[in-house]
Design an enzyme around this catalytic site. Structure first.
Site, PDB file in Angstrom:
ATOM      1  N   GLU A 137     -27.542 -52.001  56.026  1.00 51.49           N
ATOM      2  CA  GLU A 137     -28.350 -53.157  56.433  1.00 51.49           C
ATOM      3  C   GLU A 137     -29.630 -53.221  55.601  1.00 51.49           C
ATOM      4  O   GLU A 137     -30.287 -52.194  55.411  1.00 51.49           O
ATOM      5  CB  GLU A 137     -28.709 -53.065  57.914  1.00 51.49           C
ATOM      6  CG  GLU A 137     -29.382 -54.334  58.420  1.00 51.49           C
ATOM      7  CD  GLU A 137     -29.756 -54.259  59.898  1.00 51.49           C
ATOM      8  OE1 GLU A 137     -29.683 -55.275  60.586  1.00 51.49           O
ATOM      9  OE2 GLU A 137     -30.133 -53.160  60.356  1.00 51.49           O
ATOM     10  N   ASN A 295     -24.754 -49.016  63.205  1.00 52.70           N
ATOM     11  CA  ASN A 295     -23.366 -49.133  62.755  1.00 52.70           C
ATOM     12  C   ASN A 295     -22.431 -49.028  63.958  1.00 52.70           C
ATOM     13  O   ASN A 295     -22.565 -48.142  64.800  1.00 52.70           O
ATOM     14  CB  ASN A 295     -23.031 -48.014  61.768  1.00 52.70           C
ATOM     15  CG  ASN A 295     -24.072 -47.847  60.694  1.00 52.70           C
ATOM     16  OD1 ASN A 295     -24.321 -48.746  59.919  1.00 52.70           O
ATOM     17  ND2 ASN A 295     -24.699 -46.677  60.664  1.00 52.70           N
ATOM     18  N   HIS A 327     -32.006 -48.619  72.170  1.00 54.04           N
ATOM     19  CA  HIS A 327     -32.103 -49.791  71.283  1.00 54.04           C
ATOM     20  C   HIS A 327     -30.834 -49.928  70.442  1.00 54.04           C
ATOM     21  O   HIS A 327     -30.256 -51.015  70.334  1.00 54.04           O
ATOM     22  CB  HIS A 327     -33.337 -49.621  70.383  1.00 54.04           C
ATOM     23  CG  HIS A 327     -33.568 -50.722  69.402  1.00 54.04           C
ATOM     24  ND1 HIS A 327     -34.637 -51.588  69.490  1.00 54.04           N
ATOM     25  CD2 HIS A 327     -32.885 -51.109  68.293  1.00 54.04           C
ATOM     26  CE1 HIS A 327     -34.597 -52.444  68.480  1.00 54.04           C
ATOM     27  NE2 HIS A 327     -33.534 -52.171  67.737  1.00 54.04           N
ATOM     28  N   GLU A 328     -30.396 -48.813  69.859  1.00 55.41           N
ATOM     29  CA  GLU A 328     -29.201 -48.882  69.005  1.00 55.41           C
ATOM     30  C   GLU A 328     -27.940 -49.158  69.823  1.00 55.41           C
ATOM     31  O   GLU A 328     -27.040 -49.874  69.360  1.00 55.41           O
ATOM     32  CB  GLU A 328     -29.049 -47.585  68.208  1.00 55.41           C
ATOM     33  CG  GLU A 328     -30.227 -47.231  67.317  1.00 55.41           C
ATOM     34  CD  GLU A 328     -30.682 -48.371  66.418  1.00 55.41           C
ATOM     35  OE1 GLU A 328     -29.835 -49.137  65.935  1.00 55.41           O
ATOM     36  OE2 GLU A 328     -31.903 -48.517  66.209  1.00 55.41           O
TER      37      GLU A 328
END
Length: 893
Positions: A137, A295, A327-328
């Protein structure tokens, strides 16, 4: 003032739409010993419109081999091949037309080195040896595999990894057990050399769902793991959860694994959408540019984002690990299942992950942390500070130039977007908001979305016209200051754009936002009611309210704006708030501190009035209010840092506020203590030490010396690691400096390394300042360089030296960091402390001949910050000095 390359039209960077990838079959062979990789990609491509040309992304570092295209059984070779480095595109022109509606397979061999760039497919190093992982990203998939590297071009991926025997291979999906280790295509046989002899191993993975290229991930290395599982509340399925790390670090990953296990079922319940993959891994890396990366099925991130000492972790480390992991995980839905159509809509990923992952879900796991209240300082005020500049940008930002995408990963895409979404949630109610989010997700599963799609979902759940409410908050830069004027029947309120250096000019003050006022009014029984129906959607409007009783706008600090009262009303509110929670909540008090100081900086309020508010609250009990006070006072000192008289008086004021807290709370952290007290003690000691409190400095020096002598960890509690190291270096000499270097080189935890790095910047010795700067070029990990400069930039004696060093080493630093996020952070960090007209002139002159395309936004924002400080100093120096001198006399110091 800059020679930045002019923005090019979207067509220059966006791929043509006449072909579309549907599936990638990808084989990668990784050679860690020689630090290189090679592979083959076979892309199944749909021809949307007749063409004889295929254009895809391939970065200059990739060496492409002899390509071929299979169409209806015929094999074609490119008649002409061209590459364009600036747009990172390769073009294959074939000798015949490919017909619309047909499907073809493009085969491209490729190879490259494994460098330390922390972008694409790169190598990292630690005690366990060399390993490799991906970071794609926003636009670095093209550095690792020829691909259609745009978020809207979703496809499925079947990955095969070939590596030396004994290494661990990871990818998005689970490995296929007992899969063949033979090449399925004889053209690929070379990649499989050594497999039969057992020197190399082959791992094939299940095919992914349709997903964007930036979410593809794999890694190869000597990893160890911890494992757990969770049971889906929607289907009852049990999914494995793992965290991988180098073996010497894996014991510190237990807390992150627990957070992941707690968060996943909560997300499923809140969204009413099951996590769709068969597993969710996290990989911890010692070289990583961003904090972490979502990911799909294989989250990655730096050590400080996921690791902590399970026996002695400080609260800051715990909160960071919990919020980063949460958050991920939020991205598994926001970004991965439903993905923004283009980077213009990055906030649909990051704003949501900030709100969901750092507030709504952590609040359910750790209610004692008061994360919604902490959000005001950590995110809302951070966003308001950045968005108060003319160089700001809208949340939804036009971003045709791929070179500029890295720059929009900032507080506006994360913190302001999260704050605007939080405002919407507070306005419509969290339950209805989350119902609308669920509708949005279900309508765009495995697809791409734009802003209107989200608003339609929340509109369906609430029956309200959400696009009308939200449009300008997303599409216009800035936010309003709401001026409150009292009338005989109530109040008249007016909105104008807020800028940090004073009232907006007419040409900058055209936006009229739809502002939920969250009008809090006191009642006869001493309680308060919040009127959510009060909305300001014109320039000025009157509201009936009994002003003889306490009242306040923006109750709960729910809205994304500042509120300006008369000095008399502000003092009245401050006095009422000092009584406790009866009328004004914790969130109200935090917001009042931030508003008062921001309004003072902009000239709407005397700075002395904001200092007076703080003085009124010297008996405050809540940590988060003290936290906002401490931050704002440090910003005042950081502005007047070259005015010795003002700094000394401000430090006396700080010592008077925080010294008594230190005496009351002490330096020990009892087991089972409440979180608020723990954090207040840490903040009080840090603030008193920053204010040069001699007793606190002496105590911290003593603790550091005893720790070095005895190696007994109890001398420096984990929460005091940062300030103890910093004091030891700042007030010590070479001996203390070298000791902290040792803590950097052999840290017990990531927190210890980070504390050491920042502390090294505190030295007052010019020779050691230079040694720290040299260290950034010779020994510092790339991911840590920003921490070194941050420590130096907060040191009054080092900040201009650090800027001078950056300018002298500009070419080397630019080349080192041009492909990742660090470059813009270096610019903003080094400019953040400057505050004179001479600084302004110097910065403008230095950068005028530079190509600033990769950081022009950070540069413009840094210049705006200097201008605002210059204005504040000119406007308020006499006011601050007079108030502090009178305070000193009355306090009899």
């Amino acid at each position: 003032m800059s020679t930045a390359t002019p923005a090019q039209p979207a067509a220059s960077f966006r791929l043509p739409t006449d072909v579309r990838p549907k599936h990638y079959d990808l084989t990668i062979r990784t050679d860690l010993e020689n630090e290189n990789f090679e592979g083959v990609v076979k892309a199944d491509v749909e021809i949307v419109r007749a063409t004889d040309t295929i254009v895809f992304n391939a970065a200059p570092n990739l060496k492409l081999g002899s390509a071929s295209l299979t169409s209806s059984g015929n094999v074609l070779r490119p008649a002409e091949t061209t590459y364009d480095a600036p747009t990172e595109r390769a073009t294959f022109k074939f000798g015949e037309q490919l017909q619309a509606g047909t499907k073809v397979t493009l085969r491209v061999p490729f190879s490259s080195v494994l460098d330390g760039s922390m972008a694409g497919y790169y190598r990292a190093k630690g005690k366990a040896g060399t390993y490799a992982l991906t970071q794609f990203e926003p636009t670095s998939a093209r550095r690792a595999v020829p691909s259609w590297d745009e978020p809207a071009l979703k496809a499925t991926y079947a990955v095969t990894l070939i590596s030396k025997a004994g290494l661990v291979n990871l990818s998005n999906m689970p490995a296929i057990p007992n899969a063949t280790s033979e090449p399925t295509d004889q053209e690929d046989a070379e990649l499989y050399a050594g497999v039969k002899s057992g020197d190399w191993t082959v791992t094939k993975y299940e095919t992914t769902p349709p997903m964007s290229s930036y979410l593809l991930a794999w890694a190869v290395g000597p990893f160890a793991y911890l494992e757990d599982s969770y049971k889906s509340p929607l289907s009852g399925k049990v999914r494995p959860l793992r965290i991988y790390a180098p073996p010497d670090l894996i014991h510190q990953a237990e807390f992150a694994l627990k957070v992941k296990k707690a968060a996943l079922p909560l997300y499923e319940q809140v969204f009413d959408v099951e996590y769709p993959l068969p597993k969710l891994d996290t990989l911890v890396a010692e070289d990583f540019d961003a904090g972490a990366m979502e990911n799909w099925g294989l989250i990655t991130g730096r050590t400080s984002a996921f690791l902590l000492d399970p026996k002695a972790a400080d609260m800051m480390a715990k909160k960071r690990v919990a919020t980063v992991q949460s958050h991920e995980v939020a991205h598994m839905w926001f970004g991965n299942i439903t993905t923004m159509e283009w980077w213009d809509y990055l906030y649909l990923n990051e704003g949501f992950a900030t709100l969901m992952g750092e507030v709504i879900i952590p609040d359910k796991i750790f209610p004692e942390w008061k994360v919604d209240s902490e959000f005001i300082t950590e995110h809302l005020n951070d966003a308001l500070r950045l968005d108060a500049k003319l160089s700001s940008h809208p949340i939804e930002v036009n971003c045709p130039d791929a070179n500029k995408i890295n720059q929009i990963f900032d507080s506006l895409s994360y913190a302001k977007a999260g704050s605007v979404l939080r405002m919407l949630s507070k306005y419509v109610g969290e339950d209805k908001f989350l119902k609308g989010v669920s509708i949005y997700l279900k309508k765009h599963l495995y697809a791409n979305s734009v802003s209107r799609d989200l608003w339609d979902g929340v509109s369906e759940a609430t029956g309200l016209d959400i696009p009308k409410l939200m449009d300008f908050w997303i599409t216009k830069m800035g936010y309003p200051v709401i001026t409150v004027m009292e009338t005989k029947d109530g109040i008249r309120v007016r909105q104008d754009r807020f800028l940090e250096d004073g009232p907006a000019k007419p040409e900058d003050n055209e936006t009229i936002w739809t502002v939920p006022l969250f009008l809090l009014a006191g009642s006869a029984d001493g309680k308060s009611l919040i009127d959510k129906s009060a909305v300001l959607n014109v320039r000025e409007k009157e509201f009936k309210i009994d002003t003889s009783k306490p009242f306040k706008l923006n109750a709960g600090t729910s809205g994304v704006y500042r509120v300006l009262y008369t000095p008399e009303r502000l003092a009245n509110i401050a006095q009422e708030a000092a009584k406790g929670e009866a009328i004004f909540s914790l969130n109200d008090r935090i917001g009042l501190v931030h508003d008062a100081m921001a309004l003072a900086k902009a000239g709407f309020l005397k700075t002395s009035a904001s200092l007076n508010l703080v003085d009124i609250w010297k008996n405050e009990k809540a940590f988060l209010v003290w936290d906002s006070i401490a931050e704002n006072l440090s910003r005042v000192i950081d502005t007047w840092w070259e005015n010795d008289h003002a700094v000394e008086l401000l430090n006396k004021f700080r010592r008077n506020l925080f010294g008594p807290l230190v005496k009351r709370l002490g330096y020990t952290y009892p087991e089972g203590e409440d979180v608020d007290t723990t954090q207040l003690r840490t903040r009080a000691i840090e603030s008193a030490a920053a204010a040069k409190d001699p007793e606190v400095i002496k105590e911290l020096q003593h603790r550091f010396a005893q720790y070095v002598k005895t190696k007994d960890d109890s001398w420096i509690p984990a929460d005091l690691l940062r300030i103890t190291y910093r004091v030891a270096v700042e007030y010590g000499g070479r001996e203390e400096y070298e000791t902290v270097i040792g803590f950097h080189d052999e840290p017990k935890t990531p927190s210890m390394r980070t504390a050491a790095i920042r502390a090294l910047g505190a030295t007052q010795d010019p020779a050691l300042i230079q040694q720290t700067l040299d260290f950034t070029m010779t020994k510092a990990r790339d991911q840590d360089v920003i921490y070194f400069f941050s420590g130096l930039a907060s040191n009054f004696k080092a900040r201009r030296t650090a800027l001078d060093f950056f300018e002298k080493k500009y070419d080397a630093l630019y080349k080192r960091f041009e492909g990742n996020f660090t470059l813009k952070y270096l610019i903003s960090t080094l400019l953040s402390g400057l505050s004179t007209k001479e600084d302004l002139h110097h910065v403008q002159e230095y950068f005028k001949d530079k190509d600033t395309a990769k950081y022009d936004q950070a540069l413009a924002q840094g210049i705006d910050s200097i201008k605002a400080k210059v204005s504040w100093i000119e406007r308020s120096t006499d006011d601050i000095s007079e108030w502090l001198e009178n305070w000193e006399k009355s306090a009899k110091l």
